[in-house]
Design a protein around this motif. Structure first.
Motif, mmCIF file in Angstrom:
data_model
loop_
_atom_site.group_PDB
_atom_site.id
_atom_site.type_symbol
_atom_site.label_atom_id
_atom_site.label_comp_id
_atom_site.label_asym_id
_atom_site.label_seq_id
_atom_site.Cartn_x
_atom_site.Cartn_y
_atom_site.Cartn_z
ATOM 1 N N ALA A 89 -0.853 -2.268 -2.639
ATOM 2 C CA ALA A 89 -0.995 -3.105 -1.436
ATOM 3 C C ALA A 89 0.182 -2.872 -0.490
ATOM 4 O O ALA A 89 0.005 -2.805 0.728
ATOM 5 N N GLU A 90 1.354 -2.724 -1.049
ATOM 6 C CA GLU A 90 2.531 -2.445 -0.217
ATOM 7 C C GLU A 90 2.371 -1.075 0.452
ATOM 8 O O GLU A 90 2.605 -0.923 1.656
ATOM 9 N N ASP A 91 1.946 -0.080 -0.325
ATOM 10 C CA ASP A 91 1.739 1.271 0.223
ATOM 11 C C ASP A 91 0.672 1.279 1.323
ATOM 12 O O ASP A 91 0.735 2.090 2.249
ATOM 13 N N LEU A 92 -0.327 0.394 1.207
ATOM 14 C CA LEU A 92 -1.379 0.309 2.231
ATOM 15 C C LEU A 92 -0.927 -0.483 3.453
ATOM 16 O O LEU A 92 -1.658 -0.608 4.436
ATOM 17 N N GLY A 93 0.269 -1.058 3.382
ATOM 18 C CA GLY A 93 0.796 -1.836 4.516
ATOM 19 C C GLY A 93 0.255 -3.254 4.584
ATOM 20 O O GLY A 93 0.326 -3.915 5.616
ATOM 21 N N ILE A 94 -0.274 -3.761 3.460
ATOM 22 C CA ILE A 94 -0.847 -5.117 3.444
ATOM 23 C C ILE A 94 0.272 -6.179 3.480
ATOM 24 O O ILE A 94 0.091 -7.264 4.004
ATOM 25 N N PHE A 95 1.417 -5.885 2.913
ATOM 26 C CA PHE A 95 2.558 -6.824 2.960
ATOM 27 C C PHE A 95 3.848 -6.007 2.846
ATOM 28 O O PHE A 95 3.821 -4.829 2.488
ATOM 29 N N SER A 96 4.947 -6.673 3.148
ATOM 30 C CA SER A 96 6.228 -6.074 2.760
ATOM 31 C C SER A 96 7.125 -7.197 2.253
ATOM 32 O O SER A 96 7.087 -8.324 2.763
ATOM 33 N N GLY A 97 7.848 -6.929 1.206
ATOM 34 C CA GLY A 97 8.761 -7.926 0.638
ATOM 35 C C GLY A 97 8.117 -8.765 -0.447
ATOM 36 O O GLY A 97 8.322 -8.540 -1.625
ATOM 37 N N SER A 98 7.298 -9.741 -0.041
ATOM 38 C CA SER A 98 6.665 -10.567 -1.064
ATOM 39 C C SER A 98 5.216 -10.849 -0.699
ATOM 40 O O SER A 98 4.836 -10.804 0.481
ATOM 41 N N THR A 99 4.424 -11.132 -1.706
ATOM 42 C CA THR A 99 2.979 -11.311 -1.498
ATOM 43 C C THR A 99 2.426 -12.361 -2.452
ATOM 44 O O THR A 99 3.041 -12.663 -3.486
ATOM 45 N N THR A 100 1.287 -12.914 -2.086
ATOM 46 C CA THR A 100 0.539 -13.785 -2.992
ATOM 47 C C THR A 100 -0.887 -13.251 -3.029
ATOM 48 O O THR A 100 -1.488 -13.013 -1.976
ATOM 49 N N PHE A 101 -1.376 -13.021 -4.242
ATOM 50 C CA PHE A 101 -2.743 -12.497 -4.367
ATOM 51 C C PHE A 101 -3.492 -13.242 -5.451
ATOM 52 O O PHE A 101 -2.912 -14.063 -6.174
ATOM 53 N N ILE A 102 -4.778 -12.957 -5.547
ATOM 54 C CA ILE A 102 -5.615 -13.640 -6.528
ATOM 55 C C ILE A 102 -6.191 -12.621 -7.510
ATOM 56 O O ILE A 102 -6.560 -11.519 -7.113
ATOM 57 N N ALA A 103 -6.227 -12.997 -8.779
ATOM 58 C CA ALA A 103 -6.808 -12.148 -9.826
ATOM 59 C C ALA A 103 -7.696 -13.036 -10.696
ATOM 60 O O ALA A 103 -7.827 -14.230 -10.431
#
Ligand SMILES: N[C@H](CCC[C@H](N)C(=O)O)C(=O)O
Length: 258
Positions: A89-103
């Motif tokens: 996700a970071e490589d795709l540019g979806i976020f940088s630094g910190s993220t919250t996602f669902i699994a």
């Protein structure tokens, strides 16, 4: 093989040697089928991986992680796969630094630096302590057995015999971990993984279970260093295991087209 085929890019990631085919499925075009995913994960006939992960859109989170074991079945939570998905996700540019996602097991927070991904695991609610083993669910079910001379231990056969014992088949199956304490801050972990049906180089939810078990058994303080066949991880936790972090490297290996 079946007829379902995907036309698009795939990416290969690994976290301490636990490796995954990663698909950017934000357009929802990936044809989910057990046989096709099993084929893509096959190490002779396909790309080769311990699992396949779809990164998808979600209305309430930065992204959704959907994890399948190498046998093509949708699995429970995968800790190393989670760390790899965060790097993806970071490589795709979806976020940088910190993220919250669902699994599949709920919400996860994570932070990314160039060296490591720190992934917050789900709260660990119940732990079973038995004479011969511990058992807990850290997003996936994990049996934990203490052994000596772990490097020469027969993980495949011992793991398989627990994995296919009636008791565990009835309970829906389990991953099987073998652990040895190396010093006051370090354990060595090897895991036979359900759904891969073999030893993998590292299992993140298994490493998490072994660190919690070792903390309870030996009073080892947080963070616990964990050595696996595929590299080094750390597990940081609080006393009630509500805030548990799995920390270690996750990198892209290559990408290609299907
Ligand atoms: N390798 C994964 C665990 C996958 C769990 C899966 N094998 C199952 O429970 O079915 C990890 O890093 O946590």
């Amino acid at each position: 093989m079946n007829n379902q085929k995907y036309s698009g890019n795939f990416y290969k990631y690994q976290g301490t040697g636990n490796d995954f085919v990663m698909i950017d499925n934000r357009d929802g075009q990936f044809p989910v089928s057990q046989a096709y995913i099993e084929h893509l994960c096959h190490r002779r006939f396909g790309i080769g991986a311990d699992g396949l992960i779809l990164l998808q859109n979600d209305p309430d989170y930065d992204f959704r992680m959907v994890y399948f074991n190498a046998d093509g079945r949708e699995g429970s939570m995968c800790g190393n796969g989670g760390r790899c998905t965060v790097r993806f996700a970071e490589d795709l540019g979806i976020f940088s630094g910190s993220t919250t996602f669902i699994a599949v097991d709920g919400e996860h927070e994570a932070t990314a630096s160039s060296e490591v991904i720190a992934l917050k695991m789900g709260e660990v609610h119940s732990r079973e302590h038995h004479e011969a083993y511990d058992f807990m669910n850290t997003g996936s079910p994990h049996y934990v057995r203490y052994v000596e001379d772990i490097k020469n231990y027969d993980v495949f056969n011992e793991g398989k015999s627990v994995r296919y014992a009636d008791e565990w088949v009835k309970r829906g199956g389990t991953n099987v971990n073998f652990v040895e304490k190396l010093d006051d801050e370090t354990i060595y972990v090897r895991t036979y993984e359900r759904g891969v049906e073999d030893e993998t180089y590292s299992c993140g939810t298994g490493v998490t279970a072994c660190a919690i078990s070792a903390h309870l058994k030996y009073k080892m303080p947080s963070p616990i260093k964990v050595i696996t066949k595929g590299g080094n991880l750390q597990v940081a936790f609080d006393e009630d295991f509500k805030s548990v972090h799995l920390i270690g490297p996750a990198v892209r290996v290559f990408n290609g087209e299907l």
